[in-house]
Scaffold this motif. Structure first.
Motif, PDB file in Angstrom:
ATOM      1  N   VAL A  37     -11.660  32.941   8.102  1.00  0.00           N
ATOM      2  CA  VAL A  37     -11.967  33.865   7.001  1.00  0.00           C
ATOM      3  C   VAL A  37     -12.068  35.282   7.554  1.00  0.00           C
ATOM      4  N   THR A  38     -11.515  36.258   6.846  1.00  0.00           N
ATOM      5  CA  THR A  38     -11.651  37.640   7.321  1.00  0.00           C
ATOM      6  C   THR A  38     -12.904  38.287   6.729  1.00  0.00           C
ATOM      7  N   VAL A  39     -13.394  39.296   7.436  1.00  0.00           N
ATOM      8  CA  VAL A  39     -14.545  40.068   6.953  1.00  0.00           C
ATOM      9  C   VAL A  39     -14.206  40.664   5.587  1.00  0.00           C
ATOM     10  N   ALA A  40     -12.983  41.176   5.458  1.00  0.00           N
ATOM     11  CA  ALA A  40     -12.574  41.806   4.198  1.00  0.00           C
ATOM     12  C   ALA A  40     -12.640  40.807   3.035  1.00  0.00           C
ATOM     13  N   ARG A  41     -12.279  39.553   3.311  1.00  0.00           N
ATOM     14  CA  ARG A  41     -12.290  38.550   2.248  1.00  0.00           C
ATOM     15  C   ARG A  41     -13.719  38.278   1.770  1.00  0.00           C
ATOM     16  N   VAL A  42     -14.658  38.186   2.696  1.00  0.00           N
ATOM     17  CA  VAL A  42     -16.050  37.956   2.282  1.00  0.00           C
ATOM     18  C   VAL A  42     -16.549  39.171   1.498  1.00  0.00           C
ATOM     19  N   GLN A  43     -16.164  40.356   1.964  1.00  0.00           N
ATOM     20  CA  GLN A  43     -16.594  41.584   1.274  1.00  0.00           C
ATOM     21  C   GLN A  43     -16.100  41.638  -0.166  1.00  0.00           C
ATOM     22  N   ARG A  44     -14.992  40.961  -0.426  1.00  0.00           N
ATOM     23  CA  ARG A  44     -14.443  40.965  -1.792  1.00  0.00           C
ATOM     24  C   ARG A  44     -15.094  39.933  -2.693  1.00  0.00           C
ATOM     25  N   ASN A  45     -15.874  39.018  -2.114  1.00  0.00           N
ATOM     26  CA  ASN A  45     -16.494  37.950  -2.917  1.00  0.00           C
ATOM     27  C   ASN A  45     -17.458  38.582  -3.936  1.00  0.00           C
ATOM     28  N   PRO A  46     -17.169  38.441  -5.242  1.00  0.00           N
ATOM     29  CA  PRO A  46     -17.976  39.152  -6.257  1.00  0.00           C
ATOM     30  C   PRO A  46     -19.457  38.765  -6.245  1.00  0.00           C
ATOM     31  N   THR A  47     -19.761  37.510  -5.927  1.00  0.00           N
ATOM     32  CA  THR A  47     -21.171  37.099  -5.905  1.00  0.00           C
ATOM     33  C   THR A  47     -21.891  37.762  -4.733  1.00  0.00           C
ATOM     34  N   VAL A  48     -21.227  37.806  -3.575  1.00  0.00           N
ATOM     35  CA  VAL A  48     -21.821  38.465  -2.408  1.00  0.00           C
ATOM     36  C   VAL A  48     -22.030  39.954  -2.705  1.00  0.00           C
ATOM     37  N   LYS A  49     -21.003  40.566  -3.291  1.00  0.00           N
ATOM     38  CA  LYS A  49     -21.094  41.984  -3.663  1.00  0.00           C
ATOM     39  C   LYS A  49     -22.309  42.238  -4.549  1.00  0.00           C
ATOM     40  N   ALA A  50     -22.433  41.433  -5.607  1.00  0.00           N
ATOM     41  CA  ALA A  50     -23.533  41.625  -6.563  1.00  0.00           C
ATOM     42  C   ALA A  50     -24.883  41.420  -5.887  1.00  0.00           C
ATOM     43  N   GLU A  51     -24.946  40.415  -5.002  1.00  0.00           N
ATOM     44  CA  GLU A  51     -26.229  40.131  -4.357  1.00  0.00           C
ATOM     45  C   GLU A  51     -26.621  41.211  -3.364  1.00  0.00           C
ATOM     46  N   ILE A  52     -25.634  41.762  -2.666  1.00  0.00           N
ATOM     47  CA  ILE A  52     -25.926  42.846  -1.718  1.00  0.00           C
ATOM     48  C   ILE A  52     -26.505  44.041  -2.474  1.00  0.00           C
ATOM     49  N   LYS A  53     -25.921  44.307  -3.640  1.00  0.00           N
ATOM     50  CA  LYS A  53     -26.387  45.411  -4.458  1.00  0.00           C
ATOM     51  C   LYS A  53     -27.815  45.142  -4.961  1.00  0.00           C
ATOM     52  N   MET A  54     -28.023  43.928  -5.481  1.00  0.00           N
ATOM     53  CA  MET A  54     -29.316  43.557  -6.052  1.00  0.00           C
ATOM     54  C   MET A  54     -30.430  43.635  -5.001  1.00  0.00           C
ATOM     55  N   ARG A  55     -30.104  43.216  -3.770  1.00  0.00           N
ATOM     56  CA  ARG A  55     -31.125  43.192  -2.714  1.00  0.00           C
ATOM     57  C   ARG A  55     -31.255  44.537  -2.007  1.00  0.00           C
ATOM     58  N   GLU A  56     -30.435  45.506  -2.407  1.00  0.00           N
ATOM     59  CA  GLU A  56     -30.464  46.838  -1.801  1.00  0.00           C
ATOM     60  C   GLU A  56     -30.359  46.783  -0.289  1.00  0.00           C
ATOM     61  N   PHE A  57     -29.467  45.910   0.214  1.00  0.00           N
ATOM     62  CA  PHE A  57     -29.263  45.791   1.663  1.00  0.00           C
ATOM     63  C   PHE A  57     -28.581  47.035   2.227  1.00  0.00           C
ATOM     64  N   GLU A  58     -27.647  47.591   1.419  1.00  0.00           N
ATOM     65  CA  GLU A  58     -26.826  48.712   1.868  1.00  0.00           C
ATOM     66  C   GLU A  58     -26.250  48.459   3.258  1.00  0.00           C
ATOM     67  N   ALA A  59     -26.665  49.266   4.287  1.00  0.00           N
ATOM     68  CA  ALA A  59     -26.042  49.092   5.602  1.00  0.00           C
ATOM     69  C   ALA A  59     -26.729  48.010   6.440  1.00  0.00           C
ATOM     70  N   SER A  60     -27.812  47.418   5.916  1.00  0.00           N
ATOM     71  CA  SER A  60     -28.556  46.478   6.763  1.00  0.00           C
ATOM     72  C   SER A  60     -28.429  45.033   6.274  1.00  0.00           C
ATOM     73  N   ILE A  61     -27.199  44.613   6.048  1.00  0.00           N
ATOM     74  CA  ILE A  61     -26.942  43.244   5.601  1.00  0.00           C
ATOM     75  C   ILE A  61     -27.082  42.288   6.788  1.00  0.00           C
ATOM     76  N   PRO A  62     -27.948  41.291   6.707  1.00  0.00           N
ATOM     77  CA  PRO A  62     -28.005  40.328   7.811  1.00  0.00           C
ATOM     78  C   PRO A  62     -26.657  39.589   7.921  1.00  0.00           C
ATOM     79  N   VAL A  63     -26.184  39.389   9.152  1.00  0.00           N
ATOM     80  CA  VAL A  63     -24.905  38.713   9.352  1.00  0.00           C
ATOM     81  C   VAL A  63     -24.943  37.320   8.709  1.00  0.00           C
ATOM     82  N   GLY A  64     -26.075  36.654   8.858  1.00  0.00           N
ATOM     83  CA  GLY A  64     -26.202  35.301   8.292  1.00  0.00           C
ATOM     84  C   GLY A  64     -26.048  35.310   6.783  1.00  0.00           C
TER      85      GLY A  64
END
Ligand code: TRP
Length: 351
Positions: free
Chosen positions: A102-129
């Protein structure tokens, strides 16, 4: 090919009616259909830890709660294997190998991941896990050779990503993994139950949920305080049913039987909605009906939950036995995966 179910929930809180109509009810129906050879229901604690690393106690405190919610809804340990994700070492093992597909770009495009990153206000500090959890979710599904994943609509991008991993794995290493399909609730009103405040999603942090374990008075208070059409001020005013949480809940919960029992003067939802739209039907009457329907639906669940609350050692034993069964299944898949990837060296190097 055998038909196998795998699904699960993160243990970050008690389950609510959104979980119930969005997925649990469907799982129980599928379980009781007798159409499936194996059913695995997972308490996804490892996934819960991807954004709760600093709060292990929160995850721990919800393991038995979620297990009891399952049992209360009618998941039957004689038919379904209930188990704990973190106790299955093959899941992170598979995840490591799937990460290469899987590429990093592909995970970044995952709409659920996108929405959750926004909701959790991770911004630049997304845990790799956390970022990788769609990949570990593919491991969850494929480890059990699941054909069927009953889940809410928000999980569709996860299943899609899993299918891509399966297709890629099989094309590189030969037919090994099973391609899963998501099963959404058949009633579209069940797909996205809003919170009682009308906000898009029920969520514990917004305090807009009705929990499965809640007592009748609390449920009544919540239903009677529900958000409706803000412009429907007097009974005689015409009201809006679109986007009106009370009607969205009725679409999800009401049945002809409930109309016959609690509101026999209406034939069904169409008649009730038409009356509300032309005016002359008050919110209180509709809410009382909704309260009766939800109470009738949740009463047997609450009773079964009480039963299990008095038998916690048994609940733990169910999880323990389920985890043993689940690990055996995952180990068998892992064996095939190692062979397909040619990393079963001790069996193959001199053969
Ligand atoms: N992501 C799911 C949730 O948010 C939990 C989950 C983990 C899951 N692994 C899964 C669901 C595999 C279906 C299949 O609750």
């Amino acid at each position: 090919m055998s038909k196998i179910i795998l699904t699960g929930d993160r243990p970050t809180g008690r389950l609510h009616v959104g979980h119930y109509v969005g997925s649990l009810k469907e799982r129980v129906a599928l379980q009781n259909s007798g159409e499936f050879d194996k059913i695995f229901i997972m308490v996804a604690d490892a996934q819960a830890l991807t954004d709760n690393a600093e709060h292990p106690e929160k995850v721990k405190n919800n393991i038995l709660q979620v297990a009891m919610d399952y049992l209360a809804c009618g998941i039957d340990p004689a038919k379904s294997t209930i188990f704990i994700q973190s106790a299955i070492p093959q899941l992170p093992e598979l995840t490591v190998y799937y990460m290469n597909l899987v590429t990093v770009a592909r995970v970044q495009r995952n709409p659920t991941v996108k929405a959750e990153i926004k909701m959790r206000e991770f911004e630049a500090s997304i845990p790799v896990g956390f970022f990788c959890y769609p990949i570990s979710q593919a491991a969850d599904i494929t480890a059990f050779r699941a054909t069927t994943v009953p889940a809410g609509e928000d999980q569709a991008p996860m299943i899609e990503q899993c299918r891509e991993i399966v297709t890629k794995f099989n094309s590189i290493y030969g037919e090994t993994l099973v391609l899963p399909e998501i099963v959404l609730p058949s009633n579209s009103a069940c797909l996205r139950l809003p919170g009682i405040d009308g906000k898009a999603k029920m969520s514990k942090s917004l305090g807009n949920c009705i929990y499965l374990s809640e007592d009748p008075e609390q449920i009544k208070t919540k239903v009677m305080s529900m958000f409706t059409d803000p412009n429907h001020l007097r009974v005689q005013d015409p009201g809006k049913v679109e986007g009106n949480p009370v009607f969205l809940y009725l679409d999800a919960f009401s049945t002809p039987e409930y109309f016959a029992e609690f509101l026999p003067e209406y034939a069904g939802m169409d008649e009730l909605k038409a009356h509300y739209q032309r005016g002359g039907l008050g919110d209180v009457k509709v809410k009382k009906f909704l309260n009766n329907v939800i109470q009738a639906e949740l009463a047997p669940i609450r009773e079964r939950r009480k039963y299990w609350e008095g038998r916690l050692p048994e609940v733990l034993e169910i999880l323990k036995e389920g985890t043993r069964v689940a690990e055996a299944a995952a180990a068998s898949t892992m064996h095939d995966v190692r062979h397909a990837m040619q990393i079963d060296y001790f069996e193959s190097l001199l053969a």
